[in-house]
Design a protein around this motif. Structure first.
Motif, short mmCIF file in Angstrom:
data_model
loop_
_atom_site.label_atom_id
_atom_site.label_comp_id
_atom_site.label_asym_id
_atom_site.label_seq_id
_atom_site.Cartn_x
_atom_site.Cartn_y
_atom_site.Cartn_z
N TYR A 148 11.81 -1.43 10.26
CA TYR A 148 12.93 -1.75 9.37
C TYR A 148 12.34 -2.18 8.02
CZ TYR A 148 17.72 -3.13 8.29
OH TYR A 148 18.98 -3.22 7.74
N GLY A 149 12.04 -1.20 7.20
CA GLY A 149 11.31 -1.42 5.96
C GLY A 149 11.91 -2.43 5.02
N GLU A 150 13.22 -2.45 4.89
CA GLU A 150 13.86 -3.37 3.95
C GLU A 150 13.65 -4.83 4.36
OE1 GLU A 150 15.52 -4.42 0.44
OE2 GLU A 150 14.86 -2.44 1.05
N ALA A 151 13.38 -5.08 5.63
CA ALA A 151 13.12 -6.45 6.08
C ALA A 151 11.82 -6.98 5.47
CB ALA A 151 13.06 -6.51 7.60
N LYS A 204 3.75 -3.93 2.47
CA LYS A 204 4.24 -3.30 3.70
C LYS A 204 5.55 -2.57 3.45
CE LYS A 204 1.87 -6.33 6.90
NZ LYS A 204 1.95 -7.13 8.13
N ALA A 205 6.43 -3.14 2.63
CA ALA A 205 7.69 -2.48 2.30
C ALA A 205 7.43 -1.17 1.56
CB ALA A 205 8.57 -3.41 1.47
N LEU A 206 6.43 -1.17 0.69
CA LEU A 206 6.12 0.02 -0.09
C LEU A 206 5.60 1.17 0.77
CD1 LEU A 206 4.64 -1.72 -3.22
CD2 LEU A 206 6.60 -0.15 -3.22
N VAL A 207 5.11 0.88 1.95
CA VAL A 207 4.70 1.95 2.87
C VAL A 207 5.90 2.82 3.23
CG1 VAL A 207 3.88 2.40 5.23
CG2 VAL A 207 2.73 0.69 3.80
N PHE A 208 7.06 2.20 3.36
CA PHE A 208 8.27 2.92 3.75
C PHE A 208 8.92 3.65 2.57
CE2 PHE A 208 7.69 -0.31 6.97
CZ PHE A 208 7.93 0.39 8.14
N GLU A 209 8.84 3.04 1.37
CA GLU A 209 9.46 3.63 0.18
C GLU A 209 8.53 3.40 -1.02
OE1 GLU A 209 13.90 3.19 -0.30
OE2 GLU A 209 13.46 1.43 0.95
N GLU A 236 8.02 4.71 -3.86
CA GLU A 236 8.51 4.86 -5.23
C GLU A 236 9.81 4.10 -5.49
OE1 GLU A 236 6.66 6.47 -7.53
OE2 GLU A 236 5.17 6.79 -5.96
N ALA A 237 10.24 3.26 -4.58
CA ALA A 237 11.53 2.57 -4.71
C ALA A 237 11.48 1.58 -5.88
CB ALA A 237 11.88 1.85 -3.42
N PRO A 238 12.34 1.75 -6.87
CA PRO A 238 12.30 0.88 -8.04
C PRO A 238 12.47 -0.61 -7.71
CG PRO A 238 13.67 2.80 -8.48
CD PRO A 238 13.31 2.83 -7.01
N HIS A 239 13.33 -0.94 -6.76
CA HIS A 239 13.54 -2.35 -6.46
C HIS A 239 12.30 -2.99 -5.83
CE1 HIS A 239 14.57 -0.51 -2.59
NE2 HIS A 239 14.50 -1.71 -2.02
N LEU A 240 11.53 -2.18 -5.10
CA LEU A 240 10.30 -2.71 -4.51
C LEU A 240 9.21 -2.85 -5.58
CD1 LEU A 240 10.15 -0.65 -1.19
CD2 LEU A 240 11.08 -2.95 -1.55
N LEU A 241 9.12 -1.88 -6.46
CA LEU A 241 8.14 -1.95 -7.54
C LEU A 241 8.46 -3.10 -8.48
CD1 LEU A 241 7.77 1.87 -8.24
CD2 LEU A 241 6.15 0.37 -7.03
N ASN A 242 9.75 -3.35 -8.69
CA ASN A 242 10.17 -4.50 -9.51
C ASN A 242 9.71 -5.81 -8.88
OD1 ASN A 242 11.73 -5.68 -11.73
ND2 ASN A 242 13.01 -6.44 -10.06
#
Length: 83
Positions: free
Chosen positions: A39-42, A65-70, A72-78
């Motif tokens: 559950y990547g968003e967790a 660890k979240a970035l492994v799932f997504e 290029e996700a802007p909210h994770l990079l932020n």
């Protein structure tokens, strides 16, 4: 609330987060990840909990660890940029 789904665990964690109950939010999120390790968003939420507590080393570890799932996700990079 029945905690049979990842969404139920996530919602419970968000409720703790919303009232700044950091220890409860952390425990809930760790339980979520134990039961649903994909559950990547967790991972992102747990990083946010650690940021609120100024536990930046732990936040960095979990946002990675979240970035492994997504990756290029802007909210994770932020979030990564904030750390």
């Amino acid at each position: 609330m029945s905690l049979e789904s990842s969404e139920a665990y996530f919602e419970r964690t968000l409720q703790f987060y919303g009232v700044q109950a950091w220890e409860l939010a952390e425990a809930s999120c760790l339980e979520l990840l134990e039961k649903f390790p994909d559950y990547g968003e967790a991972f992102h939420l747990l990083a946010g909990i650690y940021i609120k507590q100024q536990r930046f080393d732990e936040a960095f570890r979990f946002i990675q660890k979240a970035l492994v799932f997504e990756p290029e996700a802007p909210h994770l990079l932020n979030t990564l940029g904030f750390i």
